[in-house]
Scaffold this motif. Structure first.
Motif, mmCIF file in Angstrom:
data_model
loop_
_atom_site.group_PDB
_atom_site.id
_atom_site.type_symbol
_atom_site.label_atom_id
_atom_site.label_comp_id
_atom_site.label_asym_id
_atom_site.label_seq_id
_atom_site.Cartn_x
_atom_site.Cartn_y
_atom_site.Cartn_z
ATOM 1 N N GLN A 9 0.788 -1.178 -0.179
ATOM 2 C CA GLN A 9 -0.014 -0.004 -0.037
ATOM 3 C C GLN A 9 0.829 1.054 0.163
ATOM 4 O O GLN A 9 0.454 2.308 -0.795
ATOM 5 N N THR A 12 2.259 1.800 -3.487
ATOM 6 C CA THR A 12 1.196 2.372 -4.435
ATOM 7 C C THR A 12 0.873 3.908 -4.018
ATOM 8 O O THR A 12 0.733 4.529 -5.121
ATOM 9 N N ASP A 13 0.629 4.246 -2.726
ATOM 10 C CA ASP A 13 0.696 5.740 -2.377
ATOM 11 C C ASP A 13 1.866 6.423 -2.884
ATOM 12 O O ASP A 13 1.627 7.492 -3.515
ATOM 13 N N GLY A 16 1.237 7.279 -6.420
ATOM 14 C CA GLY A 16 0.616 8.518 -6.698
ATOM 15 C C GLY A 16 0.802 9.662 -6.346
ATOM 16 O O GLY A 16 0.819 10.603 -6.949
ATOM 17 N N GLN A 17 1.947 9.658 -5.220
ATOM 18 C CA GLN A 17 2.667 11.111 -4.866
ATOM 19 C C GLN A 17 3.561 11.442 -6.287
ATOM 20 O O GLN A 17 3.771 12.753 -6.528
ATOM 21 N N GLY A 44 0.476 2.511 -9.064
ATOM 22 C CA GLY A 44 0.298 3.753 -8.117
ATOM 23 C C GLY A 44 0.518 5.049 -9.000
ATOM 24 O O GLY A 44 -0.392 5.851 -9.022
#
Length: 159
Positions: A9, A12-13, A16-17, A44
């Motif tokens: 997780q 993936t986070d 995104g960042q 991500g």
């Protein structure tokens, strides 16, 4: 820049960042052994670009294009590439435009046929998680890491 990510997780986070830190297209090489999370990181990034569909590893197709709200993303997986010359038949130069984001897994398999990456991310095992080492090769890559650092600082309350 080095980061520790404790689980899938977090990977993936972080992707995104990373997507949010990109102002325009970029070439990002993802390096690391099998199972280190390169495809998870790519997933991500694609989610961070606004892609809502499935994300599959392009191991057999070599490249998977995505049209996202943030722009075109090309996800390459060169693991099964037998010879870098094969990339010429794929029309490799057509993918690396100024406004496209190119995520390249196993870039060493395409050595000599790929452009200099803006950013290299080396993923390695660290306990139960992953260590990420980010290396910039261009001004665009440095700007990306600067943007990422600002976002990370803001998310952590400026600490």
């Amino acid at each position: 820049m080095k980061l520790y990510l404790p689980d899938e997780q977090a990977m993936t986070d972080f992707g995104g960042q990373l997507a949010q830190a990109i102002d325009a297209g970029a070439v990002i090489f993802l390096l690391g052994d099998l199972g280190m999370g390169k495809t998870t990181l790519s997933r991500g990034v694609l989610r961070g670009c606004g892609h809502t569909g499935s994300v599959k590893s392009p191991t057999y197709t070599l490249v998977e294009p995505y049209e996202t709200p943030a722009g075109t993303v090309y996800h390459f997986d060169l693991y099964r590439l037998a010879d870098p010359e094969e990339l010429e038949y794929l029309g490799i130069r057509d993918y690396f435009t100024d406004d496209a984001l190119c995520l390249v897994e196993w870039p060493e398999k395409g050595q000599g046929m790929l452009p200099v990456p803006d950013l290299e991310i080396r993923l390695s095992l660290s306990g139960e998680g992953r260590q990420l080492a980010l290396l910039t090769n261009t001004q665009k890559g440095q700007q990306l890491v600067d943007n990422l650092t600002k976002r990370t600082d803001q998310a952590c309350g400026g600490q």
